[in-house]
Design a protein around this motif. Structure first.
Motif, PDB file in Angstrom:
ATOM      1  N   PHE A  13       0.781  -1.252   0.034  1.00 29.38           N
ATOM      2  CA  PHE A  13       0.293   0.131   0.035  1.00 29.38           C
ATOM      3  C   PHE A  13       0.700   1.490   0.122  1.00 29.38           C
ATOM      4  O   PHE A  13       0.245   2.704  -0.694  1.00 29.38           O
ATOM      5  CB  PHE A  13      -0.755  -0.330   0.888  1.00 29.38           C
ATOM      6  CG  PHE A  13      -1.778  -1.086   1.351  1.00 29.38           C
ATOM      7  CD1 PHE A  13      -2.764  -1.385   0.150  1.00 29.38           C
ATOM      8  CD2 PHE A  13      -1.694  -2.285   1.819  1.00 29.38           C
ATOM      9  CE1 PHE A  13      -3.950  -2.465   0.251  1.00 29.38           C
ATOM     10  CE2 PHE A  13      -2.835  -2.898   2.173  1.00 29.38           C
ATOM     11  CZ  PHE A  13      -3.350  -3.631   1.035  1.00 29.38           C
ATOM     12  N   PHE A  14       1.843   1.159   0.665  1.00 31.15           N
ATOM     13  CA  PHE A  14       2.848   2.487   0.900  1.00 31.15           C
ATOM     14  C   PHE A  14       3.202   2.281  -0.506  1.00 31.15           C
ATOM     15  O   PHE A  14       3.263   3.395  -0.790  1.00 31.15           O
ATOM     16  CB  PHE A  14       4.406   1.740   1.983  1.00 31.15           C
ATOM     17  CG  PHE A  14       4.828   3.303   1.805  1.00 31.15           C
ATOM     18  CD1 PHE A  14       4.762   4.575   2.074  1.00 31.15           C
ATOM     19  CD2 PHE A  14       6.504   2.725   1.205  1.00 31.15           C
ATOM     20  CE1 PHE A  14       5.818   5.544   2.152  1.00 31.15           C
ATOM     21  CE2 PHE A  14       7.567   3.769   1.784  1.00 31.15           C
ATOM     22  CZ  PHE A  14       7.141   5.229   1.788  1.00 31.15           C
ATOM     23  N   SER A  17       0.756   3.409  -3.184  1.00 30.45           N
ATOM     24  CA  SER A  17       0.022   5.570  -3.285  1.00 30.45           C
ATOM     25  C   SER A  17       1.651   6.023  -3.706  1.00 30.45           C
ATOM     26  O   SER A  17       0.628   6.443  -4.210  1.00 30.45           O
ATOM     27  CB  SER A  17       0.010   4.774  -1.858  1.00 30.45           C
ATOM     28  OG  SER A  17       0.560   4.622  -0.935  1.00 30.45           O
ATOM     29  N   LEU A  18       2.799   5.824  -3.477  1.00 30.68           N
ATOM     30  CA  LEU A  18       3.853   6.729  -4.007  1.00 30.68           C
ATOM     31  C   LEU A  18       3.564   6.551  -5.648  1.00 30.68           C
ATOM     32  O   LEU A  18       3.855   7.601  -5.881  1.00 30.68           O
ATOM     33  CB  LEU A  18       5.388   6.707  -3.475  1.00 30.68           C
ATOM     34  CG  LEU A  18       5.010   6.073  -1.500  1.00 30.68           C
ATOM     35  CD1 LEU A  18       6.551   6.642  -1.707  1.00 30.68           C
ATOM     36  CD2 LEU A  18       5.345   8.330  -1.525  1.00 30.68           C
ATOM     37  N   MET A  21       1.043   8.957  -6.188  1.00 32.05           N
ATOM     38  CA  MET A  21       1.100  10.298  -5.949  1.00 32.05           C
ATOM     39  C   MET A  21       2.026  10.506  -7.320  1.00 32.05           C
ATOM     40  O   MET A  21       1.837  12.223  -7.963  1.00 32.05           O
ATOM     41  CB  MET A  21       1.731  10.476  -4.721  1.00 32.05           C
ATOM     42  CG  MET A  21       1.717  12.039  -4.569  1.00 32.05           C
ATOM     43  SD  MET A  21       3.253  11.983  -3.856  1.00 32.05           S
ATOM     44  CE  MET A  21       4.356  11.835  -4.558  1.00 32.05           C
ATOM     45  N   ARG A  24       0.582  10.854 -10.398  1.00 32.27           N
ATOM     46  CA  ARG A  24      -1.515  11.871 -10.241  1.00 32.27           C
ATOM     47  C   ARG A  24      -0.155  13.213 -10.767  1.00 32.27           C
ATOM     48  O   ARG A  24      -0.801  14.754 -10.986  1.00 32.27           O
ATOM     49  CB  ARG A  24      -1.728  11.894  -9.341  1.00 32.27           C
ATOM     50  CG  ARG A  24      -2.718  12.679  -9.563  1.00 32.27           C
ATOM     51  CD  ARG A  24      -4.029  12.271  -8.389  1.00 32.27           C
ATOM     52  NE  ARG A  24      -2.978  12.408  -6.593  1.00 32.27           N
ATOM     53  CZ  ARG A  24      -3.658  11.747  -6.116  1.00 32.27           C
ATOM     54  NH1 ARG A  24      -4.428  10.840  -6.311  1.00 32.27           N
ATOM     55  NH2 ARG A  24      -3.136  11.707  -4.972  1.00 32.27           N
ATOM     56  N   TYR A  94      12.037   8.281   4.248  1.00 33.31           N
ATOM     57  CA  TYR A  94      11.570   7.644   4.888  1.00 33.31           C
ATOM     58  C   TYR A  94      11.912   6.468   5.026  1.00 33.31           C
ATOM     59  O   TYR A  94      12.563   5.382   6.053  1.00 33.31           O
ATOM     60  CB  TYR A  94      10.945   6.140   3.786  1.00 33.31           C
ATOM     61  CG  TYR A  94       9.781   7.186   2.432  1.00 33.31           C
ATOM     62  CD1 TYR A  94       8.079   7.484   3.274  1.00 33.31           C
ATOM     63  CD2 TYR A  94      10.209   8.029   2.463  1.00 33.31           C
ATOM     64  CE1 TYR A  94       7.835   8.546   3.407  1.00 33.31           C
ATOM     65  CE2 TYR A  94       8.674   8.532   1.480  1.00 33.31           C
ATOM     66  CZ  TYR A  94       7.327   8.954   2.194  1.00 33.31           C
ATOM     67  OH  TYR A  94       7.213   9.832   1.748  1.00 33.31           O
ATOM     68  N   HIS A  98      12.014   4.764   8.981  1.00 31.61           N
ATOM     69  CA  HIS A  98      11.221   2.560   8.888  1.00 31.61           C
ATOM     70  C   HIS A  98      11.712   1.954   7.741  1.00 31.61           C
ATOM     71  O   HIS A  98      12.560   2.644   7.388  1.00 31.61           O
ATOM     72  CB  HIS A  98       9.956   3.147   8.089  1.00 31.61           C
ATOM     73  CG  HIS A  98       8.624   2.114   8.670  1.00 31.61           C
ATOM     74  ND1 HIS A  98       8.344   2.458  10.033  1.00 31.61           N
ATOM     75  CD2 HIS A  98       8.876   0.774   8.811  1.00 31.61           C
ATOM     76  CE1 HIS A  98       7.708   0.881  10.123  1.00 31.61           C
ATOM     77  NE2 HIS A  98       7.631   0.420   9.475  1.00 31.61           N
ATOM     78  N   PRO A  99      12.281   1.137   8.905  1.00 31.17           N
ATOM     79  CA  PRO A  99      13.170  -0.012   8.054  1.00 31.17           C
ATOM     80  C   PRO A  99      12.372  -0.627   6.961  1.00 31.17           C
ATOM     81  O   PRO A  99      12.066  -1.939   7.698  1.00 31.17           O
ATOM     82  CB  PRO A  99      13.397  -0.858   9.027  1.00 31.17           C
ATOM     83  CG  PRO A  99      12.417  -0.696  10.376  1.00 31.17           C
ATOM     84  CD  PRO A  99      11.822   0.475   9.718  1.00 31.17           C
ATOM     85  N   ARG A 108       9.214   2.013  -7.161  1.00 34.34           N
ATOM     86  CA  ARG A 108       8.414   3.421  -7.427  1.00 34.34           C
ATOM     87  C   ARG A 108       8.801   3.891  -8.355  1.00 34.34           C
ATOM     88  O   ARG A 108       7.629   4.119  -9.320  1.00 34.34           O
ATOM     89  CB  ARG A 108       8.651   4.024  -6.238  1.00 34.34           C
ATOM     90  CG  ARG A 108       8.088   5.040  -6.205  1.00 34.34           C
ATOM     91  CD  ARG A 108       9.078   5.856  -5.097  1.00 34.34           C
ATOM     92  NE  ARG A 108       7.794   7.405  -4.831  1.00 34.34           N
ATOM     93  CZ  ARG A 108       8.313   8.393  -4.248  1.00 34.34           C
ATOM     94  NH1 ARG A 108       8.653   8.274  -3.056  1.00 34.34           N
ATOM     95  NH2 ARG A 108       7.708  10.051  -4.650  1.00 34.34           N
TER      96      ARG A 108
END
Lengths: 271, 252
Positions: A13-14, A17-18, A21, A24, A94, A98-99, A108
């Motif tokens: 999901f992470f 969504s990137l 984005m 967009r 990020y 966060h690992p 991405r």
């Protein structure tokens, strides 16, 4: 390996969504935006068509789809290499918090590039169908053959995705270690463009055997064939072509996986 | 069951003395020249042994540069040990570098989603929490604006609201309490206290020696990347205080 892929899946999901984005913000929600991303290959195709038809007497009907498919592939290839250089910097904030598995940041990049590629490929198919099959090279082909051969592009797209992911991982890691990688990649890309049959056909050099051999050794050639044969010639690429492309992907993928294996844990110290 | 175990953990940073080198420099120097830019090693953590179980509340104290924040990042899994064994069981939430990790072109709502996903949420669970996060942040209509236009205080407020919206098993905190304006700060303190009480395992880095004994039951005192003292919170703080006092007395 299995656990690593699982971790990538867990944060889907992470990264999804990137990617959304990124797309967009590039298109700002308009169809015109998608047109902009196609403008470059369309304009280049127009220019090359004029040049090659005037200077070398190329037949536009077969040349336009040929060069457009080539440029669409090249756009994807270049984006994964050049934008891939920046992928870990893009995700730096990020990474510092966060690992998550590092491979999601190149992913991405490559998914964004893959979206542009699929839009370009869609247009390439339309152009290919409008122009009809290249009867000089496959005399028995019809538009029906072209349509029937299109599903063979699906495994090709999967191969390209893995190919681009591996490339982005490699240039991304290299650029973290050596900040000038991006510039060298850009230069190298320009040189490689002329060594790859994007705007010319290999068979244009029929009488120069050594040059032909050199061009055929280019690992990008099987990918171009995989894209072009169904669209331009209306035939499913041979197993050999698929096998060659798969071999390139496996080799590159193994290199990328090994590099990631070594660098994953210490990447953050070099950011 | 939340659990943390560190066994003989070392963490060494390797940095270049002058500056980063490029690929050109790397190739040319490797081939033709001796390196003019030697690699220095910084031993950020040395031989750390630590065992924490469910219910433990650990304070990490020490001078600047003693390795406190590095330790926290190692526990969070952001840094991996150069050698030794690190075992962390339980869902970790970390409160540090709060202003990082925003997509500045995206608006507040979208950023709530991105950060929540990174913390392991799903679209369904984010939908359920979104409103509560927005209310806590008190950002109102600003959430419809790109984060680019936020003040740094607003960013931290949003980040804090998102990061504290989950119920972690292991909570790692690095002196983040300077969040927003005065009214928000007291609210943030309250939520922190709430979270710390709920967390199964807590590790706090702080210089606020007066309030630490209320929060924590154990403490380690770090000095030059080593654990200098480990024990009950009040005892370690007392020892640290007297050593700092002696240092000042010697200097005076």
């Amino acid at each position: 390996m299995h656990a690593y892929l699982g971790a990538i899946w867990n944060c889907r999901f992470f990264w999804l969504s990137l990617v959304k984005m990124d797309l967009r913000s590039r298109y700002r929600g308009s169809m015109l935006g998608i047109f902009w991303s196609l403008l470059h290959p369309i304009a280049m195709t127009a220019i090359l068509c004029v040049v090659f038809s005037c200077a070398f007497g190329q037949d536009l009907r077969s040349y336009a789809p040929f060069v457009f498919t080539g440029l669409t592939f090249w756009g994807f290839f270049g984006a994964t290499l050049v934008q891939g250089c920046l992928c870990f910097f893009q995700g730096e904030s990020y990474i510092r918090q966060h690992p998550a598995p590092m491979a999601i940041y190149p992913l991405r990049t490559v998914l964004g590039a893959a979206f542009h590629f699929s839009v370009g490929l869609g247009l390439a198919i339309v152009i290919g169908l409008l122009a009809g099959p290249d009867l000089d090279r496959n005399p028995s082909a019809t538009r029906l053959h072209q349509l029937l051969a299109l599903p063979s592009l699906l495994p090709t797209c999967l191969l390209l995705l893995l190919f681009g992911w591996s490339l982005s991982i490699l240039t991304g890691l290299l650029n973290v270690r050596f900040r000038d990688t991006r510039y060298l990649v850009e230069i190298g890309l320009q040189g490689l463009f002329y060594l790859t049959p994007v705007m010319y056909r290999i068979d244009a050099f029929k009488d120069k055997h050594r040059l032909t051999l050199l061009l055929q050794c280019n690992p990008l050639v099987p990918f171009l064939d995989l894209i072009r044969e169904p669209i331009l010639l209306g035939r499913i690429p041979s197993v050999t072509t698929y096998a060659l492309a798969t071999a390139v992907v496996l080799l590159l993928g193994a290199t990328a996986a090994a590099a990631l294996w070594i660098e994953e844990r210490r990447l953050i110290f070099h950011l | 069951m939340a659990r943390i175990e560190l066994e003989h953990v070392n963490l060494t940073f390797r940095v270049r003395r002058e500056r980063r080198i490029g690929l050109k420099d790397f190739l040319i120097k490797r081939l033709f020249l001796q390196s003019q830019n030697p690699i220095m090693e910084v031993r950020a953590l040395q031989d750390i042994n630590l065992r924490l179980n469910q219910g433990d509340r650990l304070a990490i104290i020490g001078h600047n540069g003693a390795g406190k924040s590095t330790m926290l990042k190692l526990l969070a899994g952001i840094y991996q040990p150069s050698s030794g064994r690190r075992l962390v069981e339980g869902r970790v939430s970390s409160l540090f570098d709060l202003a990082l990790g925003f997509e500045i072109e995206a608006n507040g709502w979208e950023n709530i989603a991105y950060r929540s996903y990174l913390q392991g949420e799903t679209p369904a669970s984010v939908r359920a929490k979104k409103q509560a996060i927005a209310e806590f942040s008190e950002l109102g209509d600003f959430l419809n604006m790109p984060v680019r236009y936020y003040s740094s205080g607003m960013m931290v407020r949003l980040a804090f609201s998102i990061a504290t919206a989950i119920e972690p098993e292991i909570l790692l905190v690095d002196e983040v309490l300077s969040v927003g304006d005065l009214a928000f700060q007291s609210k943030a303190r309250e939520r922190m206290r709430d979270m710390m009480a709920k967390a199964h395992l807590l590790v706090v880095v702080s210089h606020d020696l007066d309030s630490l004994p209320h929060i924590c039951n154990q403490a380690i005192w770090m000095d030059h990347g080593r654990i200098r003292m480990m024990g009950l919170c009040a005892e370690v703080i007392a020892a640290y205080r007297s050593s700092v006092g002696q240092g000042q007395a010697a200097a005076a």
